[in-house]
Design a protein around this motif. Structure first.
Motif, short mmCIF file in Angstrom:
data_model
loop_
_atom_site.label_atom_id
_atom_site.label_comp_id
_atom_site.label_asym_id
_atom_site.label_seq_id
_atom_site.Cartn_x
_atom_site.Cartn_y
_atom_site.Cartn_z
N GLY A 1 0.81 -1.30 -0.04
CA GLY A 1 0.09 -0.09 0.15
C GLY A 1 0.85 1.49 0.01
O GLY A 1 2.07 1.08 -0.22
N LEU A 2 0.02 2.49 0.11
CA LEU A 2 0.86 3.45 0.04
C LEU A 2 1.91 3.74 1.24
O LEU A 2 3.05 4.52 1.17
CB LEU A 2 -0.28 4.71 0.09
N ALA A 3 1.44 3.26 2.41
CA ALA A 3 2.53 3.41 3.61
C ALA A 3 3.67 2.55 3.48
O ALA A 3 4.63 2.90 3.77
CB ALA A 3 1.79 2.98 4.75
N ILE B 1 8.44 4.04 9.39
CA ILE B 1 7.78 5.13 9.75
C ILE B 1 6.89 5.03 11.08
O ILE B 1 6.58 3.86 11.50
CB ILE B 1 7.00 5.78 8.48
N SER B 2 6.36 6.11 11.58
CA SER B 2 5.57 5.89 13.01
C SER B 2 4.17 5.50 12.51
O SER B 2 3.71 5.59 11.41
CB SER B 2 5.44 7.29 13.77
N VAL C 1 11.18 -3.46 -2.36
CA VAL C 1 11.50 -5.10 -1.83
C VAL C 1 12.97 -5.21 -2.56
O VAL C 1 13.76 -5.91 -1.47
CB VAL C 1 10.63 -6.10 -2.51
N ILE C 2 13.52 -4.99 -3.66
CA ILE C 2 14.84 -5.22 -4.23
C ILE C 2 15.61 -4.30 -3.28
O ILE C 2 16.71 -5.06 -2.92
CB ILE C 2 14.88 -4.82 -5.69
N LYS C 3 15.44 -3.27 -2.88
CA LYS C 3 16.38 -2.30 -2.14
C LYS C 3 16.23 -2.65 -0.57
O LYS C 3 17.13 -2.31 0.03
CB LYS C 3 15.75 -0.71 -2.19
N LYS C 4 15.24 -3.63 -0.27
CA LYS C 4 14.92 -4.08 0.98
C LYS C 4 14.96 -2.77 2.24
O LYS C 4 15.58 -2.67 3.33
CB LYS C 4 16.07 -4.75 1.73
N GLU C 5 14.09 -1.82 1.87
CA GLU C 5 13.90 -0.53 2.49
C GLU C 5 12.66 -0.86 3.68
O GLU C 5 11.76 -1.20 3.19
CB GLU C 5 13.88 0.60 1.70
N GLY C 6 12.68 -0.10 4.68
CA GLY C 6 11.70 0.13 5.63
C GLY C 6 11.11 -1.38 6.42
O GLY C 6 10.03 -1.43 6.88
N ILE C 7 12.03 -2.31 6.47
CA ILE C 7 11.77 -3.55 6.67
C ILE C 7 11.12 -3.72 8.30
O ILE C 7 10.26 -4.05 8.77
CB ILE C 7 12.74 -4.56 6.42
#
Length: 203
Positions: A140-142, A150-151, A182-188
């Motif tokens: 989703g957008l989040a 993020i909070s 997903v490729i960058k593995k960000e925000g897990i």
């Protein structure tokens, strides 16, 4: 126009999830074997989550945690149950693949607010509860704007923003951005947590 976009969204969900399940069937088999070897049975983690209009459904994911409990039978914190193998599953988002079956069944969508815990339902403000005006999504957008880093306030604001501004072009943009993330593995995970801290309400 909204009805047309929703109808098109469902068509994309059915075709996309069906195609994904078929084309990724070797991956399902491989991950199932690895989960069984590393974590044992059950292979699939099932949990009740609220869907559209708060209707409860059973969400499916590949299991990524051990069933460890303390001497009183209480489940241990996530950080004590999440193994290195489970973290790799989450880092690659492979644990989310069984949710394609939820999409095919019409309980979820490819894109929408993530389905959160049932116990959070009573904690949302009236504004935040708008996130349930549409089916929950695998992404989703989040998720393309920080995911678990993020909070809660930011995450829920993104969910409501998506619902209020939904259109097919936005869905397509989110799907492509999700692949990139997903490729960058960000925000897990959130800083200080293996996934995300518990939501306690901020209204």
């Amino acid at each position: 126009m909204l009805h047309f976009h929703l109808m098109l969204k469902r068509i994309i969900d059915v075709l996309g999830s069906l195609f994904g399940i078929i084309i990724l069937s070797p991956v399902y088999l491989l991950v199932s074997f690895l989960v069984y070897r590393n974590l044992g049975s059950p292979i699939i983690f099932r949990q009740l989550r609220p869907g559209k209009n708060g209707k409860i459904f059973e969400m499916m994911k590949f299991r990524s945690m051990l069933d460890k409990t303390n001497k009183w039978g209480e489940v241990l914190p996530d950080e004590e149950r999440l193994t290195s193998f489970g973290m790799k599953l989450r880092n690659t988002s492979l644990d989310e693949l069984p949710e394609l079956f939820n999409v095919l069944k019409g309980e979820m969508s490819l894109v929408g607010p993530r389905p959160l815990l049932v116990e959070y339902l009573e904690l949302y403000s009236e504004e935040q509860n708008k996130r349930h005006n549409m089916k929950p999504g695998i992404t989703g957008l989040a998720q393309i704007n920080g995911r678990n880093s993020i909070s809660w306030s930011e995450k829920l604001n993104y969910d409501v923003e998506y619902v209020e501004n939904f259109n097919i072009l936005l869905d397509i943009k989110i799907l492509f951005m999700t692949i990139y993330k997903v490729i960058k593995k960000e925000g897990i995970s959130q800083e200080g947590n293996v996934t995300m801290e518990i939501f306690t309400g901020d209204n």
